[in-house]
Design an enzyme around this catalytic site. Structure first.
Site, PDB file in Angstrom:
ATOM      1  CB  ALA A   1      12.373   7.231 -19.757  1.00  0.00           C
ATOM      2  N   GLY A   2      11.046   5.894 -16.708  1.00  0.00           N
ATOM      3  CA  GLY A   2      10.825   6.247 -15.533  1.00  0.00           C
ATOM      4  C   GLY A   2      11.757   6.021 -14.549  1.00  0.00           C
TER       5      GLY A   2
ATOM      6  CD  GLU B   1      13.778  12.259  -5.759  1.00  0.00           C
ATOM      7  OE1 GLU B   1      12.589  11.791  -6.315  1.00  0.00           O
ATOM      8  OE2 GLU B   1      14.619  12.590  -6.360  1.00  0.00           O
ATOM      9  NE  ARG B   2      16.125   6.577  -4.983  1.00  0.00           N
ATOM     10  CZ  ARG B   2      16.841   6.256  -6.058  1.00  0.00           C
ATOM     11  NH1 ARG B   2      18.061   5.976  -5.734  1.00  0.00           N
ATOM     12  NH2 ARG B   2      16.435   6.164  -7.150  1.00  0.00           N
TER      13      ARG B   2
ATOM     14  CD  GLN C   1      -5.505 -13.183  21.333  1.00  0.00           C
ATOM     15  OE1 GLN C   1      -5.686 -13.862  20.797  1.00  0.00           O
ATOM     16  NE2 GLN C   1      -4.943 -13.516  22.563  1.00  0.00           N
TER      17      GLN C   1
ATOM     18  N   GLY D   1     -13.491  -0.587   9.519  1.00  0.00           N
ATOM     19  CA  GLY D   1     -14.758  -1.071   9.151  1.00  0.00           C
ATOM     20  C   GLY D   1     -15.066  -0.435   7.979  1.00  0.00           C
TER      21      GLY D   1
ATOM     22  N   GLY E   1      11.843   6.306  -7.143  1.00  0.00           N
ATOM     23  CA  GLY E   1      12.293   5.066  -7.314  1.00  0.00           C
ATOM     24  C   GLY E   1      11.546   3.928  -6.754  1.00  0.00           C
ATOM     25  CB  THR E   2       9.795   1.152  -8.117  1.00  0.00           C
ATOM     26  OG1 THR E   2      10.999   0.223  -8.696  1.00  0.00           O
ATOM     27  CG2 THR E   2       8.990   1.873  -9.394  1.00  0.00           C
TER      28      THR E   2
END
Length: 381
Positions: free
Chosen positions: A131-132, A244-245, A281, A341, A366-367
């Protein structure tokens, strides 16, 4: 555009935090990366400077100030030096509302002085192996037996998991009641049956201790229940998730700004085909794009900080800030690696570490997909 979020007292506080980072963190962070953990002594030193518990009342050792701009300063200064091992943001931004707003007088006396001094390190146990993002799917149980709850279950991906002394554990006190069967219990270091698993090996953020937690018939006193009554845990979590977010969004913009500034300097000095690469550029157009998007994100997040202070930040506002800024952070860091690079793939360059550290930002708290779901539902779909 001029940034106008902070007042003079915040700028003075920033100087204090910046000096602390230069003296106590930067010289040692590379070793902490190898060790996989930050020493507890650093927490105590930060506490001595008043870097914790701004909202903790003065009688318990805090400042008694509810102003997220101080939190923002700390997060930005941590990010500026790449100190991804410090779990201060979780302690200050995520845990403080639980420890200050949901505790009774007796709990405040027990926990808040140590919270403010850095002697008691905190964590929150939400995520489980199964559970996430779906918090209603947790399986850790707390069964009432007299004056105790008997807690059984497992948590994973817990920030401050090794160092923590107090863990707010999300439990099911009534598995049949859905969201209304969730309660928050504070599990303390040393309780019988509470054990910590390994310090997890992550892609990035190597100095931050992230652990598995196990609870086998842990007897937690009823006096450690947060909020005064059972069944309110899910709603307490939902109430605190916007802050939190926002904290994650603050870190995301600060990281994007820092990496971009470092990359611009690199482009001014690195030469290819007889001229520095900033003269091409493609480089100018890419930097122009990134600088524009980062500055726009900065002003939205600053607006969110003001809204939080005014108690006007909504879950939708925070979701917008979280998903947009963390996706932008990953974009900026990735493009900056490209501009470096081959050197961008070398860990001696800060951009490489930033690339490793940034990837989790769109996942925890939260994704991106969950954030979009929150926003989408607000339209009545």
């Amino acid at each position: 555009m001029r940034r106008d979020l902070f007042d003079e007292e915040h700028d003075l506080f920033r100087e204090t935090v910046r000096e602390f980072m230069a003296r106590e963190v930067v010289p040692h962070h590379a070793q902490w990366e190898k060790d996989g953990i930050v020493p507890r002594e650093v927490w105590k030193k930060a506490g001595e400077l008043g870097m914790f518990g701004f909202s903790v009342p003065e009688e318990y050792g805090g400042s008694g100030i509810t102003d997220f701009r101080y939190n923002t300063v700390i997060v930005e200064e941590i990010i500026r030096v790449g100190a991804s091992g410090l779990g201060f943001g979780l302690h200050n931004d995520i845990m403080a509302p639980y420890m200050v707003d949901l505790t009774n007088d007796e709990q405040k006396q027990r926990w808040l002085p140590g919270f403010a001094s850095g002697e008691l390190i905190t964590a929150i146990g939400m995520t489980e192996p199964g559970a996430g993002s779906d918090l209603q799917g947790i399986r850790t149980t707390a069964v009432r037996e007299g004056d105790h709850y008997v807690v059984n279950g497992q948590k994973t991906f817990i920030t401050n998991g090794i160092n923590s002394d107090l863990i707010v554990v999300v439990t099911k006190t009534d598995p049949s009641a859905g969201a209304r069967g969730t309660s928050l219990l504070v599990v303390e270091r040393g309780m019988e049956g509470f054990t910590r698993g390994r310090n997890l090996e992550k892609v990035g953020m190597h100095a931050q201790d992230t652990a598995e937690l196990f609870f086998e018939n842990v007897r937690v006193p009823v006096a450690n229940l947060l909020g005064g009554e059972e069944g309110q845990g899910f709603f307490q979590l939902m109430n605190n998730l916007p802050q939190e977010r926002l904290s994650i969004a603050v870190a995301a913009v600060a990281a994007a700004e820092t990496v971009l500034e470092e990359t611009i300097e690199y482009c001014r000095s690195r030469t290819a085909f007889g001229r520095n690469i900033g003269k091409f550029q493609n480089t100018r157009f890419l930097v122009a794009e990134l600088a524009t998007e980062v500055e726009i994100a900065r002003h939205y997040v600053d607006k969110c900080v003001r809204a939080l202070n005014a108690k006007e930040l909504t879950a939708v506002d925070a979701a917008k800030a979280k998903w947009w800024t963390t996706e932008l952070q990953n974009k900026v860091v990735d493009r900056c690696v490209q501009l470096h690079g081959g050197y961008g793939y070398m860990l001696e360059y800060p951009v490489a570490k930033a690339w490793l550290d940034s990837r989790v930002q769109t996942i925890y708290g939260g994704t991106t997909e969950i954030m979009k779901e929150i926003i989408g539902r607000s339209f009545g779909f």
